[in-house]
Scaffold this active site. Structure first.
Site, PDB file in Angstrom:
ATOM      1  N   LYS A  81     -29.363  19.923  19.248  1.00  0.00           N
ATOM      2  CA  LYS A  81     -30.569  18.959  19.779  1.00  0.00           C
ATOM      3  C   LYS A  81     -30.204  17.874  20.904  1.00  0.00           C
ATOM      4  CE  LYS A  81     -33.621  16.254  17.363  1.00  0.00           C
ATOM      5  NZ  LYS A  81     -33.708  15.823  15.818  1.00  0.00           N
ATOM      6  N   LYS A  98     -17.570  11.036  12.456  1.00  0.00           N
ATOM      7  CA  LYS A  98     -17.645  11.351  14.106  1.00  0.00           C
ATOM      8  C   LYS A  98     -16.972   9.887  14.652  1.00  0.00           C
ATOM      9  CE  LYS A  98     -22.133  13.703  14.065  1.00  0.00           C
ATOM     10  NZ  LYS A  98     -23.187  13.410  14.717  1.00  0.00           N
ATOM     11  N   GLU A 158     -27.153  18.256   2.680  1.00  0.00           N
ATOM     12  CA  GLU A 158     -27.690  17.038   3.696  1.00  0.00           C
ATOM     13  C   GLU A 158     -29.156  15.764   4.050  1.00  0.00           C
ATOM     14  OE1 GLU A 158     -25.131  17.142   7.714  1.00  0.00           O
ATOM     15  OE2 GLU A 158     -27.691  17.371   8.278  1.00  0.00           O
ATOM     16  N   HIS A 162     -17.631  38.247 -10.877  1.00  0.00           N
ATOM     17  CA  HIS A 162     -15.985  38.753 -11.233  1.00  0.00           C
ATOM     18  C   HIS A 162     -14.743  37.233 -10.617  1.00  0.00           C
ATOM     19  CE1 HIS A 162     -16.952  42.025 -12.560  1.00  0.00           C
ATOM     20  NE2 HIS A 162     -18.189  42.522 -11.375  1.00  0.00           N
ATOM     21  N   GLU A 180     -18.112  19.574  17.749  1.00  0.00           N
ATOM     22  CA  GLU A 180     -17.621  20.682  18.378  1.00  0.00           C
ATOM     23  C   GLU A 180     -18.996  21.397  19.169  1.00  0.00           C
ATOM     24  OE1 GLU A 180     -19.045  18.126  15.967  1.00  0.00           O
ATOM     25  OE2 GLU A 180     -17.767  18.831  13.938  1.00  0.00           O
ATOM     26  N   GLY A 186     -32.877  18.682  12.732  1.00  0.00           N
ATOM     27  CA  GLY A 186     -31.583  19.464  13.642  1.00  0.00           C
ATOM     28  C   GLY A 186     -31.992  20.794  11.805  1.00  0.00           C
ATOM     29  N   ARG A 187     -31.361  20.313  10.639  1.00  0.00           N
ATOM     30  CA  ARG A 187     -31.841  21.710   9.380  1.00  0.00           C
ATOM     31  C   ARG A 187     -33.014  21.981   9.280  1.00  0.00           C
ATOM     32  NH1 ARG A 187     -30.662  16.513   8.596  1.00  0.00           N
ATOM     33  NH2 ARG A 187     -31.555  15.176   6.691  1.00  0.00           N
TER      34      ARG A 187
END
Ligand code: F6P
Length: 545
Positions: free
Chosen positions: A204, A510, A351, A382, A210, A265-266
């Site tokens: 965005k 950050k 978030e 399990h 990253e 963003g999400r």
């Protein structure tokens, strides 16, 4: 005390919680044979059964009163109308406009026209790549798509592409690179041929550390392997709101797909951030995904609160988090194709609602958010179900399963669903001492041994679960399910009076990492931090080579 915790609706729920402890859900089923039909809701071919939740009609009514007290219906309207309800960023929240068939007016403009324009561009581009007409620098068709993005620019496209694998092109392979750990990029690149690879840089902001590090390294790899710097613009596509940064990176303006700051963003997989989805499943299926979400938007914005699925799911979560002290929620898909769904929901919910300051800027005096986690069934059985059944903390869970398998093999799907039904039943019923004693007696064990074993073999039950069954995991159904959770998260935020659409909490780490990076690049020991951070950095430096 805040207005919320002092309010009558809150106090009534607190009093109700203390009074209702004596009822087990097992008893509630005995008292009311209509419980399943009263406490389940259907939408299209999705069934949401919350009758195994430890609630009565009075609980639901009190929760609905709380929702009305918090002006939920007004907030729903405000979101759909494009009011700037993300007040800390002064932005509207209109991911619903990305899938709306009706006009949505923002600042005097129908934003769905812009959306349509971008969708048409996605359609042209994705069909050219899918049918092999889009050619790389050597004249060969594309075979591999690498989505480089993180957070919402990764989790949504990744989760959906995995979930819709049966609808994916067999000619194309999708790869997702998100982590700044170069290992992920290495493992991806070393299988690829630059001549047939298309990179999508999905960000965005187009500034995320990253993503930009991965994008630059992928570009370096591409230029080195192809020996063709001019081909970058053909093989690198961008999805962003930041045109300038995209141009500077070297992506052709024609190969840039836009979206807008009113898409969080999400919440962005419905926008051109979903380009990798469209490339893999085709635009018709991408549009079916949007249509499924739009159908849920219609339901959410028009259904009365008591019949409104996202509202009920959110109120149950509030009941658990704020009145029953439950701090952890498991998402358990009995659907292998949904194996990234818990990770996707982790960002969506944590978030969004991981906030401790109210919309009015006050520190809240009640719990918000919760820990979301999960694994597909039956693997989780399990691993961690022991703690769900007999652990000291109560954990709520959503169980999801399709009625139809995409790939029926023998009786596998019946085995899978038998486990689904058995686990939800066991978590609700538990097993009391009498039942355990009867079992052990029938095995012929001595009474002394039986009494020793008894506490270990009893299950308290009353563990809160919601079961969500759907006919088949089609693009439309998936769209509906994702939108259902988006709205659930929003409703929770309205009850808690917090803004779910910003994420300032990711900033501090950050900033500090930007300060530390040059210290790692320089030689010599570091002494500018607390002794622990200094010690860790210096240990790393001493062992780097
Ligand atoms: O984690 C913080 C965040 O801003 C997310 O909200 C977002 O999805 C992610 O980073 C990626 O951001 P961008 O798409 O701008 O690269």
């Amino acid at each position: 005390m805040s207005l919320l915790t002092e309010s009558q609706a809150w106090l009534d729920l607190k009093a109700h919680q203390s009074a209702s402890k004596q009822h087990s859900v097992r008893d509630l089923f005995k008292l009311d044979i209509q419980r399943f039909s009263k406490f389940s809701l259907c939408f299209e071919d999705i069934l949401v059964d919350f009758s195994k939740q430890p609630v009565t009609q009075q609980t639901v009514d009190l929760l609905l009163t709380l929702a009305r007290q918090q002006n939920l219906e007004t907030w729903i309207n405000r979101m759909f109308l494009g009011e700037k309800i993300n007040h800390t960023e002064n932005r509207a929240v209109l991911h619903t406009a990305l899938r709306s068939k009706k006009p949505v007016i923002l600042d005097g403009e129908d934003v769905t026209l812009r959306v349509k324009h971008e969708l048409q561009k996605m359609m042209r581009f994705s069909s050219a790549v899918r049918n092999g007409e889009y050619l790389g620098y050597s004249g060969r068709s594309i075979t591999d798509i690498v989505n480089i993005g993180i957070g919402g620019s990764d989790l949504g496209p990744l989760m959906v592409t995995k979930a819709l694998q049966p609808y994916c092109s067999e000619r194309l392979k999708a790869h997702f690179v998100s982590n700044v750990d170069g290992v992920q990029l290495y493992e991806t690149l070393h299988q690829l041929n630059p001549a047939t690879t298309l990179f999508i840089i999905a960000s965005k902001t187009f500034t995320t550390q990253e993503t930009m590090a991965n994008a630059h390294s992928a570009r370096d790899w591409f230029v080195a392997k192809s020996g063709n710097k001019d081909a970058v613009s053909k093989h690198f596509i961008a999805v962003s709101t930041n045109l300038e940064a995209v141009k500077t990176f070297g992506v052709d303006a024609d190969n840039m797909f836009k979206f807008w700051d009113w898409v969080g963003g999400r919440y962005s997989l419905w926008s051109s951030i979903g380009l990798s989805i469209a490339l893999m499943v085709g635009m018709d299926h991408f549009e079916a995904l949007l249509a499924g979400a739009d159908a849920m938007d219609q339901h959410f914005s028009t259904a009365p609160l008591e019949k409104n699925i996202p509202v009920i799911l959110a109120l149950l979560a509030v009941w658990h988090i704020n009145f029953n002290g439950i701090r952890s929620h498991a998402v358990l898909p009995y659907d292998q194709y949904l194996h990234r769904f818990p990770a996707y929901l982790q960002q969506l919910e944590m978030e969004s609602n991981g906030k401790r300051i109210s919309r009015d800027g006050q520190e809240v005096d009640y719990q918000t958010g919760t820990v979301i986690w999960g694994e597909p069934g039956t693997n989780g059985q399990h691993a961690f179900y022991q703690l769900l059944h007999q652990g000291t903390q109560n954990i709520s869970a959503d169980f999801l399963a399709p009625c139809q398998s995409q790939h029926p093999i023998g009786n596998h799907h019946l085995l899978l669903l038998a486990n689904f039904f058995a686990q939800t039943e066991a978590l609700m019923r538990g097993k009391n001492e009498d039942e355990v004693r009867n079992d052990l007696e029938s095995e012929g064990l001595s009474s002394e041994y039986i009494e020793k074993l008894l506490p270990h073999k009893t299950f308290p039950g009353n563990r809160p679960t919601t079961s969500i069954l759907y006919k088949k995991l089609t693009p439309r159904t998936l769209g509906t399910l994702i939108a259902m959770y988006e709205h659930k998260v929003f409703v929770q935020s309205v009850i808690w009076n917090i803004n779910p659409f910003d994420q300032w909490g990711v900033e501090l780490g950050k900033q500090l990492s930007n300060k530390i990076l040059p210290e790692l690049e320089q030689s010599g020991p570091v002494s500018t931090h607390d002794v622990s951070t200094n010690g860790l950095i210096n240990f790393f430096k001493n062992n780097q080579n």
